[in-house]
Design a protein around this motif. Structure first.
Motif, PDB file in Angstrom:
ATOM      1  N   ILE A 106       0.858  -1.194   0.000  1.00 32.41           N
ATOM      2  CA  ILE A 106       0.000   0.000   0.000  1.00 32.41           C
ATOM      3  C   ILE A 106       0.889   1.237   0.000  1.00 32.41           C
ATOM      4  N   TYR A 107       0.764   2.045  -1.019  1.00 32.59           N
ATOM      5  CA  TYR A 107       1.549   3.272  -1.075  1.00 32.59           C
ATOM      6  C   TYR A 107       1.154   4.214   0.066  1.00 32.59           C
ATOM      7  N   ASP A 108       2.149   4.764   0.712  1.00 34.74           N
ATOM      8  CA  ASP A 108       1.925   5.729   1.793  1.00 34.74           C
ATOM      9  C   ASP A 108       1.903   7.126   1.189  1.00 34.74           C
ATOM     10  N   LEU A 109       0.745   7.502   0.672  1.00 33.26           N
ATOM     11  CA  LEU A 109       0.606   8.782  -0.020  1.00 33.26           C
ATOM     12  C   LEU A 109       0.379   9.918   0.972  1.00 33.26           C
ATOM     13  N   PRO A 110       0.735  11.144   0.604  1.00 28.05           N
ATOM     14  CA  PRO A 110       0.404  12.298   1.452  1.00 28.05           C
ATOM     15  C   PRO A 110      -1.090  12.389   1.713  1.00 28.05           C
ATOM     16  N   GLY A 111      -1.449  12.979   2.834  1.00 24.76           N
ATOM     17  CA  GLY A 111      -2.843  13.025   3.270  1.00 24.76           C
ATOM     18  C   GLY A 111      -3.788  13.675   2.293  1.00 24.76           C
ATOM     19  N   ARG A 112      -3.298  14.536   1.427  1.00 20.17           N
ATOM     20  CA  ARG A 112      -4.204  15.220   0.488  1.00 20.17           C
ATOM     21  C   ARG A 112      -4.871  14.248  -0.482  1.00 20.17           C
ATOM     22  N   TYR A 113      -4.283  13.053  -0.622  1.00 19.51           N
ATOM     23  CA  TYR A 113      -4.861  12.065  -1.525  1.00 19.51           C
ATOM     24  C   TYR A 113      -5.910  11.178  -0.843  1.00 19.51           C
ATOM     25  N   ASN A 114      -5.884  11.100   0.482  1.00 23.38           N
ATOM     26  CA  ASN A 114      -6.829  10.203   1.146  1.00 23.38           C
ATOM     27  C   ASN A 114      -7.259  10.704   2.529  1.00 23.38           C
ATOM     28  N   THR A 115      -6.410  10.567   3.524  1.00 21.97           N
ATOM     29  CA  THR A 115      -6.862  10.747   4.913  1.00 21.97           C
ATOM     30  C   THR A 115      -7.352  12.154   5.228  1.00 21.97           C
ATOM     31  N   ASP A 116      -6.882  13.171   4.519  1.00 23.68           N
ATOM     32  CA  ASP A 116      -7.364  14.536   4.777  1.00 23.68           C
ATOM     33  C   ASP A 116      -8.867  14.645   4.529  1.00 23.68           C
ATOM     34  N   TRP A 117      -9.373  13.825   3.604  1.00 27.82           N
ATOM     35  CA  TRP A 117     -10.801  13.880   3.291  1.00 27.82           C
ATOM     36  C   TRP A 117     -11.661  13.352   4.437  1.00 27.82           C
ATOM     37  N   LEU A 118     -11.054  12.582   5.335  1.00 28.57           N
ATOM     38  CA  LEU A 118     -11.815  12.001   6.436  1.00 28.57           C
ATOM     39  C   LEU A 118     -12.218  13.026   7.483  1.00 28.57           C
ATOM     40  N   SER A 119     -11.789  14.277   7.331  1.00 25.89           N
ATOM     41  CA  SER A 119     -12.252  15.333   8.237  1.00 25.89           C
ATOM     42  C   SER A 119     -13.762  15.495   8.154  1.00 25.89           C
ATOM     43  N   ASN A 120     -14.332  15.083   7.016  1.00 26.35           N
ATOM     44  CA  ASN A 120     -15.790  15.011   6.869  1.00 26.35           C
ATOM     45  C   ASN A 120     -16.199  13.573   7.181  1.00 26.35           C
ATOM     46  N   ALA A 121     -16.956  13.389   8.250  1.00 27.12           N
ATOM     47  CA  ALA A 121     -17.304  12.037   8.716  1.00 27.12           C
ATOM     48  C   ALA A 121     -18.036  11.228   7.649  1.00 27.12           C
ATOM     49  N   ARG A 122     -18.742  11.884   6.736  1.00 27.44           N
ATOM     50  CA  ARG A 122     -19.474  11.163   5.691  1.00 27.44           C
ATOM     51  C   ARG A 122     -18.548  10.382   4.774  1.00 27.44           C
ATOM     52  N   CYS A 123     -17.293  10.808   4.695  1.00 24.83           N
ATOM     53  CA  CYS A 123     -16.356  10.189   3.763  1.00 24.83           C
ATOM     54  C   CYS A 123     -16.223   8.690   4.015  1.00 24.83           C
ATOM     55  N   GLY A 124     -16.309   8.279   5.272  1.00 19.71           N
ATOM     56  CA  GLY A 124     -16.128   6.875   5.596  1.00 19.71           C
ATOM     57  C   GLY A 124     -17.400   6.090   5.781  1.00 19.71           C
ATOM     58  N   THR A 125     -18.557   6.719   5.510  1.00 19.08           N
ATOM     59  CA  THR A 125     -19.821   6.035   5.784  1.00 19.08           C
ATOM     60  C   THR A 125     -20.813   6.047   4.623  1.00 19.08           C
ATOM     61  N   HIS A 126     -20.596   6.868   3.597  1.00 16.74           N
ATOM     62  CA  HIS A 126     -21.611   6.977   2.538  1.00 16.74           C
ATOM     63  C   HIS A 126     -21.482   5.826   1.550  1.00 16.74           C
ATOM     64  N   LEU A 127     -22.360   5.769   0.563  1.00 12.17           N
ATOM     65  CA  LEU A 127     -22.446   4.603  -0.311  1.00 12.17           C
ATOM     66  C   LEU A 127     -21.205   4.377  -1.157  1.00 12.17           C
ATOM     67  N   PHE A 128     -20.360   5.424  -1.345  1.00 10.69           N
ATOM     68  CA  PHE A 128     -19.137   5.270  -2.127  1.00 10.69           C
ATOM     69  C   PHE A 128     -17.916   4.964  -1.248  1.00 10.69           C
ATOM     70  N   ALA A 129     -18.118   4.695   0.028  1.00 12.93           N
ATOM     71  CA  ALA A 129     -17.011   4.617   0.985  1.00 12.93           C
ATOM     72  C   ALA A 129     -16.228   3.310   0.920  1.00 12.93           C
ATOM     73  N   SER A 130     -16.488   2.462  -0.054  1.00  6.85           N
ATOM     74  CA  SER A 130     -15.665   1.253  -0.178  1.00  6.85           C
ATOM     75  C   SER A 130     -14.215   1.612  -0.474  1.00  6.85           C
ATOM     76  N   GLU A 131     -13.963   2.775  -1.085  1.00  8.20           N
ATOM     77  CA  GLU A 131     -12.584   3.198  -1.321  1.00  8.20           C
ATOM     78  C   GLU A 131     -11.851   3.418   0.001  1.00  8.20           C
ATOM     79  N   VAL A 132     -12.576   3.861   1.022  1.00 11.23           N
ATOM     80  CA  VAL A 132     -12.004   4.045   2.355  1.00 11.23           C
ATOM     81  C   VAL A 132     -11.905   2.702   3.069  1.00 11.23           C
ATOM     82  N   ALA A 133     -12.970   1.904   2.982  1.00  8.98           N
ATOM     83  CA  ALA A 133     -13.038   0.644   3.728  1.00  8.98           C
ATOM     84  C   ALA A 133     -11.974  -0.353   3.278  1.00  8.98           C
TER      85      ALA A 133
END
Length: 485
Positions: free
Chosen positions: A131-158
């Motif tokens: 798993i590439y350890d990318l800077p947060g702007r590509y992934n984890t920074d988006w998790l500041s919005n709680a919906r990012c990990g729970t909405h119907l498209f959140a398989s990319e996070v899961a």
């Protein structure tokens, strides 16, 4: 000095590349030998036992359950499914001419053969993912919005989250990896106007990530991205557009064309530009926690506690709007509303309701019509909560067909048959409803559609890994064939 410029690492790269394919070849050959050896021993035992008149006290019913399930098809096209009879638990027509020499031996041989030939068995998943350890702007920074990990498209996070915590399938050494996950979250840019994900930035964000990994590590350039994996969990997958005609016009983004894409979009029976990439169809994300809470209040109890015959809650326009020549859901949801809104058998609601999963748990049939795209999270929620999904989306490809017996747990109604929906459901309810409900309550079916925080055997991430392992094996065999020519 970067890894890509270090001659020692280049040599190590070549060594591990050859060693990895040798490992897959060796394991595949060993399994094949063991499988046929056990089959030979089993056949030999049965042949030499055939002349006796003493019955063999062994039950083959549990081994024939899968075959019986396959015979029961609830697939509905222009005709309806019929009830399957399960009286015969001996699919091989084995009589009573067997000796009871060693029941434990025969059961052990059969079980070993079953395990070695079972595509769902964990021993067949031999894949390591870096798993590439990318800077947060590509992934984890988006998790500041709680919906990012729970909405119907959140398989990319899961998928990213579960693989990070999996010592079995994740490797920290990229030279030992079979595949490389590029974890870019593109569906978490929610519009401030309507709250829906805006994915206009997706192509640029992914291209930026590829530029970063290809300039710092050698693995993308080594294969030109063929062994790299992306998740595209929105309407039309790697085409990155919410409208089909625009998605088709744009096609799969160039930088991903040689890679493997995990996407919710899939159609069968015709070529589609948004499938012009090696891909695996995955389910949309539904929170396992929300399903668990709902099942605590409404346990899977068959039809006894289900007081809603046919259910749908969602967008159904009374007067469908023409959006640049397109009608939402091909106007099918409008047809359903006009035909059945006043039908007491149908519980149709157009407004949102936070507790709608409890309505699914109370329903016998749950309508799953297409929206802009053919797939919908209702499909996963229905199965998880024991409601028979009624799929109204011609040509849809469903996730993990080898793990989930879709013909046995769902109905497919052609889009041009919605005017007959009431009579179709009534006939199913009179014929093989009980059988379908028994099939859909099997825990392994629900498990295969759920993404968990950690990989669990049989869950959705596990099914993804099984499919990826098969791709790795196929590529290894293809390279061997080319090498032998």
């Amino acid at each position: 000095m970067t890894l890509s410029n270090n001659p020692k690492h280049v040599g190590r790269n070549n060594y591990h590349h050859k060693h990895r394919h040798h490992r897959h070849r060796h394991k595949h050959g060993l399994l094949l030998v063991l499988k046929w050896l056990l089959l030979f021993l089993l056949s030999l035992y049965l042949i030499f036992s055939f002349t006796s008149t003493t019955p063999l006290p062994i039950s083959l019913s549990r081994f024939s359950a899968a075959a019986a399930s396959r015979r029961n098809s609830a697939l509905l096209e222009s005709s309806l499914p019929t009830t399957t009879h399960h009286g015969n638990t001996n699919p091989f027509n084995i009589g009573t001419n067997f000796v009871s020499v060693d029941t434990q031996l025969i059961e052990w041989l059969w079980l070993c053969f079953h395990v070695l030939t079972d595509n769902n068995n964990d021993s067949r998943i031999d894949v390591k993912v870096y798993i590439y350890d990318l800077p947060g702007r590509y992934n984890t920074d988006w998790l500041s919005n709680a919906r990012c990990g729970t909405h119907l498209f959140a398989s990319e996070v899961a998928i990213h989250r579960s693989l990070l915590s999996s010592p079995k399938f994740r490797t920290l050494d990229p030279y030992e990896a079979d595949l490389f996950l590029v974890p870019v979250y593109v569906a978490c840019n929610f519009s401030t106007t309507n709250g829906f994900p805006a994915i206009g930035h997706a192509r640029g964000l992914i291209a930026s990530a590829v530029e970063l990994i290809s300039s710092t590590l050698p693995f993308w350039n080594r294969s030109r991205g063929e062994d790299h994996v992306f998740v595209a969990s929105h309407d039309f997958g790697a085409c990155f557009h919410t409208m089909e005609d625009a998605a088709v016009a744009d096609g799969v983004t160039e930088v991903m064309r040689r890679s493997i894409v995990l996407q919710t979009f899939g159609v069968e029976g015709r070529r589609h530009p948004c499938q012009d990439v090696e891909h695996v169809v995955i389910p949309p994300y539904v929170s396992p926690e929300s399903v668990r809470r709902t099942l605590e209040r409404w346990p899977l109890n068959g039809g006894g506690g289900r007081d809603i015959f046919a259910f749908f809650r969602g967008k159904m326009e009374v007067h469908p709007k023409n959006v640049s020549g397109r009608f939402y859901s091909k106007a099918l949801r409008t047809k359903i509303w006009r035909k059945y809104a006043n039908d007491r058998r149908f519980y149709l609601r157009r407004q949102r309701f936070p507790g709608y999963q409890s309505e699914i748990a109370r329903s016998i049939f749950c309508l799953c019509p297409l929206g802009w795209a053919p797939w919908s999270p209702r499909l996963v929620e229905s199965v998880a909560l024991g409601c028979i999904p009624v799929i109204i989306a011609d040509g849809i490809r469903l996730p993990f067909p080898e793990a989930i017996p879709w013909p046995d747990i769902s109905l497919r109604v052609p889009e041009d048959h919605v005017d007959r929906l009431g009579s179709i459901l009534e006939r199913v309810a009179r014929t093989n409803l009980t059988t379908i409900q028994e099939n859909i309550r099997r825990p392994e079916v629900r498990r295969a559609l759920m993404f968990n925080d950690e990989v669990e055997e049989g869950d959705a991430t596990w099914q993804v890994l099984r499919e990826l392992a098969r791709r790795v094996g196929d590529r290894s065999r293809a390279r061997r064939r080319l090498g032998n020519q």
